[in-house]
Scaffold this active site. Structure first.
Site, PDB file in Angstrom:
ATOM      1  N   GLY A  93       0.680  -1.321   0.131  1.00  0.00           N
ATOM      2  CA  GLY A  93      -0.040   0.114  -0.070  1.00  0.00           C
ATOM      3  C   GLY A  93       0.823   1.233   0.007  1.00  0.00           C
ATOM      4  N   LEU A 151      -4.277  -6.376  -4.584  1.00  0.00           N
ATOM      5  CA  LEU A 151      -3.232  -5.037  -4.527  1.00  0.00           C
ATOM      6  C   LEU A 151      -1.682  -5.669  -4.092  1.00  0.00           C
ATOM      7  CD1 LEU A 151      -2.602  -1.924  -4.797  1.00  0.00           C
ATOM      8  CD2 LEU A 151      -3.151  -2.003  -2.528  1.00  0.00           C
ATOM      9  N   ASP A 152      -0.793  -5.559  -5.234  1.00  0.00           N
ATOM     10  CA  ASP A 152       0.633  -5.525  -4.494  1.00  0.00           C
ATOM     11  C   ASP A 152       0.933  -7.155  -4.347  1.00  0.00           C
ATOM     12  OD1 ASP A 152       1.084  -3.086  -4.850  1.00  0.00           O
ATOM     13  OD2 ASP A 152       0.952  -2.417  -2.853  1.00  0.00           O
ATOM     14  N   ALA A 153       0.200  -8.063  -4.916  1.00  0.00           N
ATOM     15  CA  ALA A 153       0.032  -9.453  -4.401  1.00  0.00           C
ATOM     16  C   ALA A 153       0.383 -10.346  -5.699  1.00  0.00           C
ATOM     17  CB  ALA A 153      -1.002  -9.896  -3.880  1.00  0.00           C
TER      18      ALA A 153
END
Length: 285
Positions: A201, A227-229
């Site tokens: 994040g 998100l960001d995964a």
């Protein structure tokens, strides 16, 4: 650069795969200039990447595909073969931060990244002069907070009209919507200014400073709806001290971000990355 064909394969592991591929190439006088193999012992899945001297082969790339198809079917392969002279088309997305964007354009300009940059999309005008110095088209598409979807549909149209096959979020500080993540699956590359999975994040360097970490890093990964995964392509770190502030970490982190993004993009452009579930096999040179 010498023209090669890149043969990339993933399939269930079994005896005879390498032999079958080698025999196929030998029968067509193919000289292997680089060979990489890996077997995932947990999933029993096999991965291969070969570079073949195109001039040594007795067939062109279209005939190669046609004649290799029966072997691929026999071994249940996910596979493709590419001509190294067919340059990937890359669309870059940015916001106001210039370090990653400028680094990629410079590496492209000097011939380090073998691709065609078809444009830069940004949601602000601040980077236009820098981009246009490289004679790259610049598209400013603002993304209003009230309703972002029209902007993302405009971005989609811009990408498709340019026929881009790789999209790079060079510190583009907007969350890609799910429909674009699905449409361009494993084609959208992001640089996250943190060593994932820690500090996801916003403001990861500030999170790291509060935690008193001794290492900070950056992560290049494929974008997914989570998100960001997404599957990680490349990572690196730099050591920090207790005296470093969040501002210091931002400054140090920019150097790592540029390096990690350019490395990850080059691996992708050279067909060195194979996605397997949410993991990647990276045959780095």
């Amino acid at each position: 650069m010498k023209k090669t064909f890149r043969l990339v394969i993933s399939c269930p592991d079994r005896i005879g795969i390498v032999a079958a591929v080698s025999q196929f190439l030998n029968e067509r006088k193919g000289s292997i200039t680089e060979a990489s193999h890996h077997t995932d012992q947990e999933s029993k899945w096999f991965f291969m990447r070969h570079e073949i001297d195109a001039e040594s082969l007795s067939v062109d790339v279209a005939t190669f595909r046609e004649e290799f198809a029966p072997i691929a079917e026999e071994f249940e392969m996910n596979w493709y073969v590419k001509d190294s002279e067919a340059l990937p088309k890359v669309m870059l997305l940015a916001t106001k931060e210039s370090h990653c964007l400028n680094d990629i354009m410079h590496r492209w300009h000097t011939g380090e990244l073998n691709c065609e940059i078809v444009g830069v999309i940004a949601n602000h005008e601040s980077l236009r002069s820098m981009v246009e110095w490289y004679n790259i088209p610049y598209y400013c598409i603002p993304v209003p907070k009230e309703d972002k979807m029209p902007a993302f549909h405009q971005i989609e149209k811009c990408i498709d009209e340019a026929r881009a096959d790789t999209i790079v979020l060079a510190r583009y500080m907007q969350i890609f919507p799910e429909f674009l993540c699905q449409k361009y699956q494993h084609k959208v590359i992001n640089i996250h200014h943190s060593f994932l999975p820690s500090f996801i994040g916003a403001k990861p360097y500030h999170q790291a400073a509060v935690r008193g970490v001794k290492l900070i890093g950056a992560t290049c990964h494929y974008v997914t709806a989570d998100l960001d995964a997404g599957p990680i392509i490349e990572q690196d770190v730099i050591r920090v001290r207790h005296s470093h502030t969040a501002t210091d970490m931002v400054r140090l982190g920019k150097d790592i971000e540029k390096l990690v993004l350019s490395r990850g993009l080059r691996y992708h452009l050279e067909d060195r990355v194979i996605v397997h579930g949410n993991k990647t096999i990276v045959f780095a040179d």
